[in-house]
Write a protein that holds these residues in place. Sequence first.
Motif, PDB file in Angstrom:
ATOM      1  N   SER A   1      40.644  40.845 115.609  1.00  0.00           N
ATOM      2  CA  SER A   1      39.993  40.199 114.476  1.00  0.00           C
ATOM      3  C   SER A   1      38.603  39.713 114.894  1.00  0.00           C
ATOM      4  CB  SER A   1      40.846  39.037 113.982  1.00  0.00           C
ATOM      5  OG  SER A   1      41.243  38.223 115.068  1.00  0.00           O
TER       6      SER A   1
ATOM      7  N   LYS B   1      33.906  37.281 121.690  1.00  0.00           N
ATOM      8  CA  LYS B   1      34.925  36.452 121.044  1.00  0.00           C
ATOM      9  C   LYS B   1      35.313  35.225 121.858  1.00  0.00           C
ATOM     10  CE  LYS B   1      38.713  37.937 119.299  1.00  0.00           C
ATOM     11  NZ  LYS B   1      39.131  37.685 117.927  1.00  0.00           N
TER      12      LYS B   1
ATOM     13  N   SER C   1      41.273  33.930 111.303  1.00  0.00           N
ATOM     14  CA  SER C   1      40.703  35.266 111.207  1.00  0.00           C
ATOM     15  C   SER C   1      39.761  35.368 110.009  1.00  0.00           C
ATOM     16  CB  SER C   1      41.817  36.304 111.071  1.00  0.00           C
ATOM     17  OG  SER C   1      42.587  36.310 112.246  1.00  0.00           O
TER      18      SER C   1
ATOM     19  N   ASN D   1      36.648  37.190 114.830  1.00  0.00           N
ATOM     20  CA  ASN D   1      36.372  35.750 114.854  1.00  0.00           C
ATOM     21  C   ASN D   1      36.209  35.302 116.300  1.00  0.00           C
ATOM     22  OD1 ASN D   1      39.434  36.468 114.510  1.00  0.00           O
ATOM     23  ND2 ASN D   1      39.379  34.627 115.801  1.00  0.00           N
TER      24      ASN D   1
ATOM     25  N   ARG E   1      37.504  35.637 124.230  1.00  0.00           N
ATOM     26  CA  ARG E   1      38.952  35.928 124.247  1.00  0.00           C
ATOM     27  C   ARG E   1      39.461  36.018 125.671  1.00  0.00           C
ATOM     28  NH1 ARG E   1      42.219  38.964 120.232  1.00  0.00           N
ATOM     29  NH2 ARG E   1      43.799  40.267 121.201  1.00  0.00           N
TER      30      ARG E   1
ATOM     31  N   HIS F   1      45.792  29.698 118.178  1.00  0.00           N
ATOM     32  CA  HIS F   1      45.366  30.718 117.246  1.00  0.00           C
ATOM     33  C   HIS F   1      45.136  30.103 115.890  1.00  0.00           C
ATOM     34  CE1 HIS F   1      46.114  34.748 119.044  1.00  0.00           C
ATOM     35  NE2 HIS F   1      45.416  35.112 117.998  1.00  0.00           N
TER      36      HIS F   1
HETATM   37 MG    MG Z   1      42.999  37.670 116.235  1.00  0.00          MG
END
Ligand code: MG
Length: 340
Positions: free
Chosen positions: A145, A58, A153, A147, A60, A232
């Motif tokens: 999520s 991701k 998302s 994405n 992330r 986000h």
């Molecule tokens: Mg998310």
Amino acid sequence: MKTRVVPINPRRPAARAIAQGAALLRAGELVAFPTETVYGLGADALRPEAVQKIFQVKGRPLDNPLIVHIADRDHLRQLARKVPPAAFTLTDRFWPGPLTLVLPRSAAIPPEVTGGLETVAVRMPAHPVALALIRESGVPVAAPSANRSGRPSPTTAAHVLRDLGGRIPLILDGGPTEIGVESTVLDLTGPTPVLLRPGGVTLEELQAVVGPVDLKPVEGFRRRSPGTRYRHYRPRARTVLVLGSRPGLAQEVVEAHQAAGKKVGLIHRGRHLRATSSSVLVKVLPKDIAGYARGLFAALRALDDAGVDIIVVEGVSEQGLGLAVMDRLRRAASEVVGGT
Ligand code: MG
Ligand code: AMP
């Protein structure tokens, strides 16, 4: 890596596809699957190497914790050290469903899942595919999520493929998701429940069951819900959120950007719209807030894919699901105009 997209009946998921997904999860691999909110990217929550793959795939930030998904409400006790009475009241009423509870974590949870926090976020989703997959895998499933970090998302398998194709082995395609915004995240570690993220279960519904809910923890908020500080839901296009009830304001914003030579997309709520020039791409979403929430992320992505420079979107009233929708719109927007 080749990404397989396997169609699956969202109401009566075929055992074979579920078994494929569960085998991958047990082998420490990632599987994208539909939930009633958005598509999730799952890994065995008890295996640190599997959880680390989620962050890699991701992009992330490592300190943004993951929600752990379970298929049996009794498993909550294995993941949380302390479960207050309010948690049982809430899970009786809202599980399975779009409510995530933050509780003190048990030693079973690896620190990778919680971003090093002493708390864990847990949810039991309502989607038959998600439930069957978690049950068959036999493990709690950490799933954000599905994405790339920072993007809207995914509410369809095609959105997941677009963001994560070539990076994950399997997407279970159960069609478009029902709710379209993520779960509500509620912190139960203090004396009063704290709403960390509005979502599919509304604030009004929570208050009816547990009484007062704090909206904004004054101190420690960033530490308590680290995910909320990152960018986000952002489309690539610059997004302008139009607030207030003055009719025609969104249209004026559209026209101003067009006059500046921009390619403009408009997300519009099925109300009367003056004829727009044919160069404006218009996504009309249903007037009812549930329909609006269901279609919002897909509309943002579709306008992005059409290559617009600017997305203009009108705000909604912050009642019911509208609170979650406005939270996502505010984060998606790089500019807000109008309002009181
Ligand atoms: Mg998310
Ligand atoms: P996502 O799954 O990407 O939609 O995001 C999960 C959300 O849950 C993020 O906003 C996280 O910050 C939040 N979250 C997950 N675990 C915790 C936790 N232990 N404490 C507070 N917030 C959490």
